[in-house]
Design an enzyme around this catalytic site. Structure first.
Site, PDB file in Angstrom:
ATOM      1  N   LYS A 170      -5.408  33.079 -17.808  1.00  0.00           N
ATOM      2  CA  LYS A 170      -4.991  33.672 -19.080  1.00  0.00           C
ATOM      3  C   LYS A 170      -6.052  33.491 -20.144  1.00  0.00           C
ATOM      4  CE  LYS A 170      -0.259  32.178 -19.017  1.00  0.00           C
ATOM      5  NZ  LYS A 170      -0.445  30.729 -18.950  1.00  0.00           N
ATOM      6  N   LYS A 227     -10.635  31.306 -10.473  1.00  0.00           N
ATOM      7  CA  LYS A 227      -9.249  31.791 -10.439  1.00  0.00           C
ATOM      8  C   LYS A 227      -8.978  32.720 -11.630  1.00  0.00           C
ATOM      9  CE  LYS A 227      -6.470  28.595 -13.134  1.00  0.00           C
ATOM     10  NZ  LYS A 227      -5.211  28.946 -13.691  1.00  0.00           N
ATOM     11  N   LYS A 253     -11.568  21.994 -18.656  1.00  0.00           N
ATOM     12  CA  LYS A 253     -11.165  22.454 -19.990  1.00  0.00           C
ATOM     13  C   LYS A 253     -11.919  21.715 -21.089  1.00  0.00           C
ATOM     14  CE  LYS A 253      -7.103  24.932 -18.946  1.00  0.00           C
ATOM     15  NZ  LYS A 253      -5.807  25.456 -19.253  1.00  0.00           N
TER      16      LYS A 253
HETATM   17  P1  ATP Z   1      -4.792  28.961 -18.536  1.00  0.00           P
HETATM   18  O1  ATP Z   1      -5.871  29.835 -17.990  1.00  0.00           O
HETATM   19  O2  ATP Z   1      -4.571  29.128 -19.992  1.00  0.00           O
HETATM   20  O3  ATP Z   1      -4.912  27.558 -18.078  1.00  0.00           O
HETATM   21  P2  ATP Z   1      -3.188  29.886 -16.470  1.00  0.00           P
HETATM   22  O4  ATP Z   1      -3.436  31.327 -16.326  1.00  0.00           O
HETATM   23  O5  ATP Z   1      -3.826  28.937 -15.522  1.00  0.00           O
HETATM   24  O6  ATP Z   1      -3.468  29.491 -17.929  1.00  0.00           O
HETATM   25  P3  ATP Z   1      -0.654  28.482 -16.514  1.00  0.00           P
HETATM   26  O7  ATP Z   1       0.379  28.705 -17.521  1.00  0.00           O
HETATM   27  O8  ATP Z   1      -1.480  27.285 -16.704  1.00  0.00           O
HETATM   28  O9  ATP Z   1      -1.629  29.734 -16.419  1.00  0.00           O
HETATM   29  O10 ATP Z   1      -0.013  28.537 -15.082  1.00  0.00           O
HETATM   30  C1  ATP Z   1       1.298  28.954 -14.782  1.00  0.00           C
HETATM   31  C2  ATP Z   1       1.484  28.950 -13.291  1.00  0.00           C
HETATM   32  O11 ATP Z   1       0.665  29.961 -12.695  1.00  0.00           O
HETATM   33  C3  ATP Z   1       1.067  27.628 -12.609  1.00  0.00           C
HETATM   34  O12 ATP Z   1       1.942  27.347 -11.573  1.00  0.00           O
HETATM   35  C4  ATP Z   1      -0.300  27.929 -12.082  1.00  0.00           C
HETATM   36  O13 ATP Z   1      -0.637  27.127 -10.979  1.00  0.00           O
HETATM   37  C5  ATP Z   1      -0.135  29.374 -11.673  1.00  0.00           C
HETATM   38  N1  ATP Z   1      -1.429  30.081 -11.675  1.00  0.00           N
HETATM   39  C6  ATP Z   1      -2.255  30.226 -12.730  1.00  0.00           C
HETATM   40  N2  ATP Z   1      -3.335  30.949 -12.383  1.00  0.00           N
HETATM   41  C7  ATP Z   1      -3.178  31.263 -11.070  1.00  0.00           C
HETATM   42  C8  ATP Z   1      -3.945  32.008 -10.134  1.00  0.00           C
HETATM   43  N3  ATP Z   1      -5.082  32.566 -10.484  1.00  0.00           N
HETATM   44  N4  ATP Z   1      -3.474  32.130  -8.870  1.00  0.00           N
HETATM   45  C9  ATP Z   1      -2.296  31.568  -8.510  1.00  0.00           C
HETATM   46  N5  ATP Z   1      -1.522  30.862  -9.341  1.00  0.00           N
HETATM   47  C10 ATP Z   1      -1.942  30.705 -10.614  1.00  0.00           C
END
Ligand code: ATP
Ligand code: LTN
Length: 328
Positions: free
Chosen positions: A198, A195, A113
């Site tokens: 968001k 992965k 990040k």
């Molecule tokens: P950002 O991209 O802004 O970091 P994010 O999409 O990773 O956000 P978070 O709010 O950080 O989302 O994660 C919420 C939950 O979803 C956490 O438990 C994280 O491990 C899980 N998660 C996020 N992305 C994935 C993914 N691609 N596959 C499985 N689990 C995920």
């Protein structure tokens, strides 16, 4: 027998996607009857990178609403917004005073990040895992159901708890991460080497829980595959394997049955069937979300109740912390 405690958090960085659902939220829903649960919209984590206040406010509410729409039940789980409960930031400060900076420099999420942020990297982004440790330890959580990317943060949380307990006495429960055997890392549709996320700029990369059937169809249609023909689970072919894994998770079918089913079929067939499965799986969540947000006061009321319950536990824990540190 008293139930064990589950804690997990989710950022309000944007709309929730299938990765969040399959990697985390769906497991929260499945596990909730067996445990005491706290699910938290971590708005203070969200502001570790710049956010537009209006959009942030809308995202916080959308994420909270989607948790209920996805099946989190207020009778089994406490859902609340992190900044409403003051213990989180206070305990994070206390942990700051016993966490070596070297532990935080090792965090891969910070490395990734901060690369994107360049000169604008905030102290908050560096400190992010310490606040996460405070979230978990305030509630004496035994289990933290998360996606694979959060494993390192939960391990750091254990290290912080152990250091505190060693120096000041046994105050904190050591938590374990719970990462699903399949679905812990759903990959992006356009870039299956990364992965699904968001905050990814390419919005075709993620299927959002509130996407319309047309949006879902168009994104799956554009998903990256490869030039081979056979449809099978194969780590060296991340695009097809990711589509098949999403299919597996949403249908609950066995891998061998899925491979047999698609034997001799084309990527077009796979994509069309997957579209149907995704649209059908998200439909009930979307309906519940529309209903729930149609009643204006409902969400506010639920979140107020959640914050009150969370604050009660948090205040109890903070009293213990103050005493052990010699602050009271
Ligand atoms: P950002 O991209 O802004 O970091 P994010 O999409 O990773 O956000 P978070 O709010 O950080 O989302 O994660 C919420 C939950 O979803 C956490 O438990 C994280 O491990 C899980 N998660 C996020 N992305 C994935 C993914 N691609 N596959 C499985 N689990 C995920
Ligand atoms: N860092 C997590 C969100 C998060 C969290 C938590 C998860 C903040 N506090 C406590 C589990 C437990 C993420 O998903 N990126």
């Amino acid at each position: 027998m008293t139930k064990k405690t589950v804690f997990s958090g989710i950022q309000a960085t944007g709309s929730l996607h299938l990765g969040n659902y399959l990697g985390a939220i769906r497991n929260w829903v499945k596990m909730q009857e067996e445990y005491n649960n706290y699910f938290c919209v971590v708005d203070l984590h969200t502001i570790t990178v710049p956010q537009d206040p209006k959009i942030l406010n809308a995202n916080i509410r959308e994420v909270a609403g989607l948790l209920f729409a996805a099946g989190i039940d207020e009778n089994n789980s406490v859902v609340f917004i992190q900044s409403y409960v003051q213990g989180h930031s206070e305990l994070a400060w206390i942990f700051n005073c016993l966490t070596p900076m070297g532990w935080l420099y090792r965090m891969t999420q910070f490395k990734e990040k901060s690369e994107k942020q360049k000169d604008e990297v905030s102290v908050g982004l560096f400190d992010y895992p310490v606040l996460q440790a405070a979230d978990i330890l305030l509630y004496d959580a035994h289990l933290v159901p998360v996606g694979e990317d959060q494993k390192q943060h939960v391990e750091l949380c254990r290290d912080i708890a152990q250091r505190f307990n060693y120096r000041y006495g046994n105050v904190f429960t050591l938590p374990d991460a719970f990462i699903p055997p399949v679905g812990g890392r759903v990959m992006g549709l356009s870039n299956p080497d990364k992965k699904m996320s968001k905050s990814e700029e390419n919005k075709n990369d993620a299927i959002f829980l509130l996407d319309t059937p047309d949006e879902i169809r168009s994104k799956i249609k554009k998903a990256t595959t490869d030039s081979l023909r056979q449809i099978c689970f194969d780590e060296t072919r991340p695009g097809v394997t990711n589509l098949l894994t999403i299919y597996e998770l949403l249908t609950g079918k066995k891998r061998s049955d899925i491979e047999n089913h698609f034997s001799g079929k084309s990527y077009k067939d796979l994509k069309e069937e997957l579209t149907e499965v995704v649209v059908e799986s998200l439909n009930p969540i979307q309906k519940r979300y529309q209903k729930l947000t149609g009643d204006k006061g409902y969400l506010d009321q639920m979140l107020k109740k959640g914050a009150e319950k969370a604050a009660e536990q948090s205040e109890h824990k903070m009293r213990q912390v103050h005493e052990h540190l010699g602050l009271r």
